[in-house]
Scaffold this active site. Structure first.
Site, short mmCIF file in Angstrom:
data_model
loop_
_atom_site.label_atom_id
_atom_site.label_comp_id
_atom_site.label_asym_id
_atom_site.label_seq_id
_atom_site.Cartn_x
_atom_site.Cartn_y
_atom_site.Cartn_z
N ASP A 1 -35.87 -29.05 53.34
CA ASP A 1 -34.44 -28.88 53.50
C ASP A 1 -33.86 -30.26 53.84
O ASP A 1 -34.60 -31.23 54.09
CB ASP A 1 -34.12 -27.84 54.59
CG ASP A 1 -32.71 -27.25 54.41
OD1 ASP A 1 -31.88 -27.89 53.72
OD2 ASP A 1 -32.44 -26.16 54.94
C1 BGC Z 1 -29.08 -26.12 53.94
C2 BGC Z 1 -29.74 -25.62 52.68
C3 BGC Z 1 -29.05 -26.19 51.48
C4 BGC Z 1 -29.10 -27.71 51.58
C5 BGC Z 1 -28.50 -28.44 50.39
C6 BGC Z 1 -28.93 -27.63 53.94
O1 BGC Z 1 -28.14 -28.04 55.00
O2 BGC Z 1 -29.86 -25.72 55.04
O3 BGC Z 1 -29.71 -24.21 52.66
O4 BGC Z 1 -29.67 -25.76 50.30
O5 BGC Z 1 -28.38 -28.09 52.74
O6 BGC Z 1 -27.14 -28.34 50.35
#
Ligand code: BGC
Length: 794
Positions: free
Chosen positions: A297
Site C-alpha cells: 500500500d
Molecule cells: C489506500 C489504498 C489505495 C492507495 C492508492 C492508499 O492510501 O490505503 O487503498 O489503493 O492509497 O491510492
C-alpha cells in the site's frame, strides 16, 4: 461476585481415526491457469535474463504521477525515469492520451521495451459510479457485483488502465473504522461470495481479453480489524480467528484467480503486514498457491521504519524477503536494495522471483502485445450504464422499518394521491455526497439527487428545505480534516450553514405545509468515510439529529432516508420515526433509485451486511459471536431483557442485541418460511472429510410470498456447530439465495452442505469436521427461527 466458576476451553486431541482425512482436507494450492502457462513463463525467463539489476528493481517500483516520492527520490523527470526502464507501474495517470504518452516512452525508448501497468482506485465503478462496496454487499447479489466490476473494467481499460486497486475484501466488524464502506461487511461467507464476484467481473477468467483488468485485492492482511476501530491500528487476534474469519475472503479471491494483492499498513499479531513472511509467503504462496505479485500500500514500506523494525535499507530488505514484491510510492526498492544485492546481503534470486511475479501478470494482461489504448475519452453516460447503476442501487437499499402510522397505515410505498411532500435535509440535494468515498473518477455533475428525482416525479407538489448543514460550527475540527486534501474537497457542501437554528425553523415550517416529510440525513460520505475517517461517535453529524427531532415533533408522518455508508447509531430514529430506509452512498443514480423504492416501483430486497448498534459502546458488534458460559437471557432468546439478571454477559445500561441485526431488511410484501428438512439427518465425519468440496446433504424448504405484491427475498441459512473441539460462533451464515416470488407464489429453496460449509479450524489450526450436531436455521435475517439439524457421527 457470583459463583466462582471458570469454564475452560479445552482443545480436544484429534480423534485418531480422523487424523489422516483431516490432513487430506487441507486446501490444496490452486494455480492460476494463465500465470502457470509454460509459454508465458518462458517469455518471462527470456526477458529476465536480459535485465540489469536496476531494470529489475524498476519493475518492482510503482509511482503515482504528480507526487514527489518517485522522481523526487531519484532526481529525474518521469519521462527520463520511464525511458531508463525504472518504472514498473504508475498510478493516477488516467486517460488514453496520458497513459499512451508514458507507454510510448516505455515501449519505444526503454532498452527492453517493457510496458508499464497503469493502476487506479477503481472501487465502485470508474466513470459510472455505482453504490459503495458496503452497499453492494447489502444486495447479497454476486451477479450485481460482477456487473459493477465488469463495467468498471471496461471503462478503466478504455482509459488506459489495466490494474484496479480493488476489491477490498477485509472483514469489518466495527463501524468506527471509516473503511468499512469499502468492505463487504462483517461476514466471511458473504464476503467470500462477493470477493469471487469482484474477481470474475474484473478478470473474466481471462486477463488477456482487451477489456479485462488485473484486480489488486486489498488490504492484506486483517486491515479491517484495527483495535478500537482506529484506521491503521494494529490487528491482534488468534490464528484461528485470523484464518477462519479475516483471511477467508482473500483466500476466495485467490482461488477465483486474483493476480495481485496489496499489503496493508497494520501489524498482524505483532508483525507488520508488509514485512510478514507468515501471511505473505507461508499462507499466501505456500498454502494458497498464489503466483501473482504483492504490491505494498502507499508508502507502507517506509512506514515500517516507524513501526520500528529497522532503518530504511533494513525494512526494504525485510519486506522483499517476506514476499512483498513491489513498492508503491516509496522509491525505496529503487534506491536501497541494489547496494544490498551487490554486497551479497540480499540474494539476487529474491529480486528475480519478485520480478518474475510482476512480469507474469504483464504478459498475462497482453500488455507486451497490445501496450496502447486506442479508444477515445471513455465517459459517455450511456443510458445502459445509467440504467444498470439505477437497478443495482435499487437492490442495495435496505428498508429498516415500516410501521403503520395512526390513521395512515404504512407510509411506504408512498401513495401520495395529490398530497404534498416536504423533502428536508442536507443530503437531499447534494450531488457530491451521493458518490461516496473513493469515487476518484466520478463526476458529481452527473449525479441525480433525491430532490431532482422527486421533482421529476411529483413536480410542484414537492417542497424543499435544506434544514441544516452537514457539519455545524462545533465540528470545526472535522471540517479541517475534510478540507485537508485541498480545495477540490473544500466545497460548499461541507460548509456549515451559517445559522442552523434558523434553517431548522424553516424546515419545520416546510414540513407543516406538507402531508408527509422525507428526511435525507447522514454524514459527509466523501471525506468522513473511507480512509483515515474513523469516528468515536456514530450519530448524524452537525445539527441533523436536532433537525430530525424538530420535524418529528410537528406530528407530520416522517420517512427517514439515511445516507451513510457505515452503520450509524439510529436509536432515537428507530423509536420515533415510522419508516426508515438505509440508502448508503447510492452513486450517480442515487435520486432515481431511492425514488423508485419510495414509490414502490422497486420492492426493497436489501439486507444488512453489518449489524447496526444501539450504542457505540457495543462495538465491535457482530452476530457470529462466540458463546459465553454466562449468556444473558436475552441472548438465549428465552425472555426479553430484564433487570433481574446479574453475573451474566451483558451491559447494565444497554441491550446486547443489535438495533438492526445482520441480514435484516424488510419488504413491501411478507414471506413465510416452512419447516426446513434435511436430506440426511446423520452423516459420518469421515465422509465429509473425504468428500472435499462435494456436498453431502441438502437443506430444503418452501418459501411463500404471503403478501399482495411480487418481491425478492434473500433467504439465508445459518448453522451452529454445537460440540466442536474449538468453540464455534453461536451462528454462522453458510448459504443464501435471492428468490423472487410473485404474490402468493411458493418456491422450494435448497442449500447444499458439505465440507466447505461445515469445517472449522481445530486446535492444530487445521480445517476439519468432527462428530457433532449442527443446528441449522433458515430465514430472512440472522434471527431466523425455522430450524432443522444435522448429526455428524464418527
Ligand atoms: C489506500 C489504498 C489505495 C492507495 C492508492 C492508499 O492510501 O490505503 O487503498 O489503493 O492509497 O491510492
Amino acid at each position: 461476585m457470583g459463583k466462582n466458576v471458570f469454564t475452560r476451553l479445552v482443545a480436544f486431541p484429534l480423534l485418531a481415526g480422523l487424523a489422516w482425512s483431516t490432513a487430506a482436507a487441507q486446501s490444496k494450492p490452486v494455480p492460476n491457469r494463465q500465470l502457470a502457462s509454460k509459454e508465458l513463463n518462458l517469455r518471462v525467463e527470456n526477458l529476465l535474463r536480459k535485465m540489469t539489476l536496476d531494470e529489475k528493481l524498476g519493475q518492482l517500483s510503482q509511482y503515482s504521477a504528480g507526487f514527489a516520492a518517485g522522481p523526487g527520490v531519484l532526481n529525474l523527470s518521469w519521462d527520463e525515469l520511464v525511458a531508463r526502464g525504472q518504472v514498473g507501474a504508475m498510478a493516477n495517470v488516467v486517460g488514453a492520451e496520458e497513459t499512451n504518452h508514458y507507454q510510448h516512452i516505455a515501449v519505444e525508448k526503454s532498452r527492453l521495451h517493457i510496458p508499464i501497468m497503469f493502476g487506479l482506485d477503481v472501487i465502485h465503478g470508474h466513470r459510472t459510479i455505482f453504490p459503495v462496496p458496503l452497499a453492494l454487499a447489502a444486495s447479497w447479489d454476486p451477479k450485481a457485483v460482477e456487473l459493477v466490476a465488469r463495467t468498471g473494467a471496461v471503462e478503466a481499460r478504455a482509459d488506459g488502465l489495466s490494474w484496479v486497486f480493488s476489491p477490498l475484501v477485509d472483514i469489518a466488524r466495527d463501524p468506527r473504522w471509516g473503511r468499512i464502506v469499502e468492505t463487504e461487511g462483517e461476514d466471511p461467507y458473504l464476503g467470500s461470495a462477493l470477493a469471487r464476484a469482484w474477481i470474475k467481473g474484473y478478470q473474466q477468467d481471462d486477463l488477456s481479453k482487451p477489456d479485462s483488468v488485473a484486480a489488486n485485492v486489498k488490504t492484506y492482511a486483517a486491515y479491517g480489524a484495527p483495535i478500537a476501530g482506529r484506521d491503521y491500528n494494529a490487528a491482534d487476534m488468534s490464528e484461528i480467528t485470523l484464518r477462519q474469519v479475516y483471511l477467508e475472503p482473500y483466500r476466495a479471491a485467490v482461488e477465483a484467480g486474483a493476480v495481485s494483492m496489496m499489503s496493508s499498513f497494520n501489524t498482524v499479531n505483532g508483525i507488520p503486514a508488509s514485512a510478514n513472511p507468515f501471511t505473505l509467503t507461508q499462507i499466501l504462496r505456500k498454502e494458497w498457491g498464489f503466483d501473482g505479485f504483492v504490491a505494498s500500500d502507499w508508502e507502507a514500506i517506509s512506514e515500517l521504519v516507524t513501526h520500528s523494525i529497522g532503518d530504511a535499507p533494513t525494512v526494504a530488505r525485510k519486506a522483499l524477503e517476506a514476499g512483498l514484491d513491489a513498492d508503491m510510492e516509496d522509491g525505496l526498492y529503487a534506491t536501497v536494495i541494489a547496494p544490498q544485492v551487490r554486497s551479497g546481503k540480499i540474494p539476487v534470486s529474491v529480486v528475480n522471483e519478485a520480478v518474475r511475479r510482476v512480469l507474469r501478470v504483464k504478459f498475462a494482461l497482453g500488455l507486451f502485445d497490445h501496450p496502447y489504448t486506442t479508444s477515445g475519452p471513455s465517459y459517455d453516460a450511456t443510458p445502459e450504464r445509467r440504467a444498470l447503476a439505477r437497478k443495482v442501487a435499487g437492490e442495495t437499499l435496505v428498508l429498516l422499518k415500516n410501521e403503520p402510522v395512526e390513521g395512515a397505515g404504512k407510509l411506504l410505498p408512498l401513495s401520495i394521491n395529490g398530497k404534498t411532500v416536504a423533502l428536508i435535509g442536507p443530503l437531499a440535494d447534494n450531488q457530491l455526497e451521493m458518490l461516496g468515498a473513493w469515487a476518484v473518477s466520478g463526476d458529481p455533475k452527473y449525479v441525480v439527487t433525491l430532490r431532482t428525482a422527486l421533482q421529476e416525479r411529483i413536480g410542484e407538489r414537492l417542497l424543499y428545505a435544506e434544514g441544516c448543514g452537514l457539519l455545524s460550527g462545533q465540528d470545526e475540527n472535522i471540517l479541517k480534516q475534510v478540507r485537508f486534501l485541498g480545495p477540490q474537497v473544500a466545497l460548499n457542501d461541507h460548509e456549515p450553514v451559517p445559522d442552523d437554528d434558523k434553517s431548522i425553523a424553516e424546515a419545520v415550517e416546510t414540513a407543516k405545509k406538507a402531508d408527509v416529510a422525507i428526511l435525507a440525513l447522514g454524514e459527509p460520505t466523501n471525506w468522513m468515510e473511507g480512509e483515515a475517517a474513523s469516528r468515536a461517535h456514530l450519530g448524524f453529524t452537525g445539527s441533523q439529529e436536532r433537525l430530525l427531532e424538530a420535524v418529528v415533533a410537528t406530528g407530520k408522518p416522517v420517512i427517514l432516508v439515511v445516507l451513510s455508508a457505515r452503520p450509524l447509531q439510529l436509536k432515537w430514529a428507530a423509536k420515533h420515526v415510522p419508516a426508515i430506509v438505509e440508502a448508503w452512498s447510492p452513486g450517480m443514480e442515487a435520486g432515481h433509485a431511492v425514488t423508485d423504492l419510495l414509490f414502490g416501483d422497486v420492492n426493497p430486497s436489501g439486507k444488512l451486511p453489518a449489524s447496526f448498534p444501539r450504542a457505540v459502546g457495543q462495538e465491535p458488534l457482530y452476530y457470529a459471536q462466540l458463546p459465553t458460559g454466562r449468556p444473558a437471557h436475552e441472548d438465549l432468546g428465552r425472555m426479553p431483557r430484564t433487570g433481574e439478571e446479574k453475573f451474566v454477559s451483558r451491559y447494565m445500561d444497554e441491550d446486547n442485541s443489535a438495533l438492526f441485526p445482520f441480514g435484516w431488511g424488510l419488504s413491501y410484501t411478507t414471506f413465510k418460511y416452512a419447516q426446513p428438512t434435511i436430506s440426511r439427518a446423520e452423516v459420518p465425519a469421515r465422509e465429509i472429510l473425504a468428500s472435499r468440496r462435494k456436498h453431502i446433504a441438502t437443506v430444503g424448504l418452501d418459501v411463500t410470498n404471503t403478501g399482495s405484491v411480487a418481491g425478492t427475498e434473500v433467504v439465508q441459512l445459518y448453522i451452529r456447530n454445537t460440540a466442536a473441539s474449538v468453540e464455534q460462533p453461536v451462528r454462522e451464515l453458510k448459504g443464501f439465495a435471492r428468490v423472487t416470488l410473485a404474490a402468493g407464489e411458493t418456491k422450494h429453496v435448497e442449500f447444499p452442505l458439505g465440507f466447505d460449509e461445515l469445517n472449522f479450524y481445530n486446535a492444530n489450526v487445521q480445517r476439519t469436521v468432527e462428530p457433532t450436531t449442527y443446528k441449522i436455521w433458515v430465514g430472512g435475517n440472522s434471527l431466523a427461527t425455522a430450524e432443522t439439524s444435522l448429526k455428524v457421527v464418527e
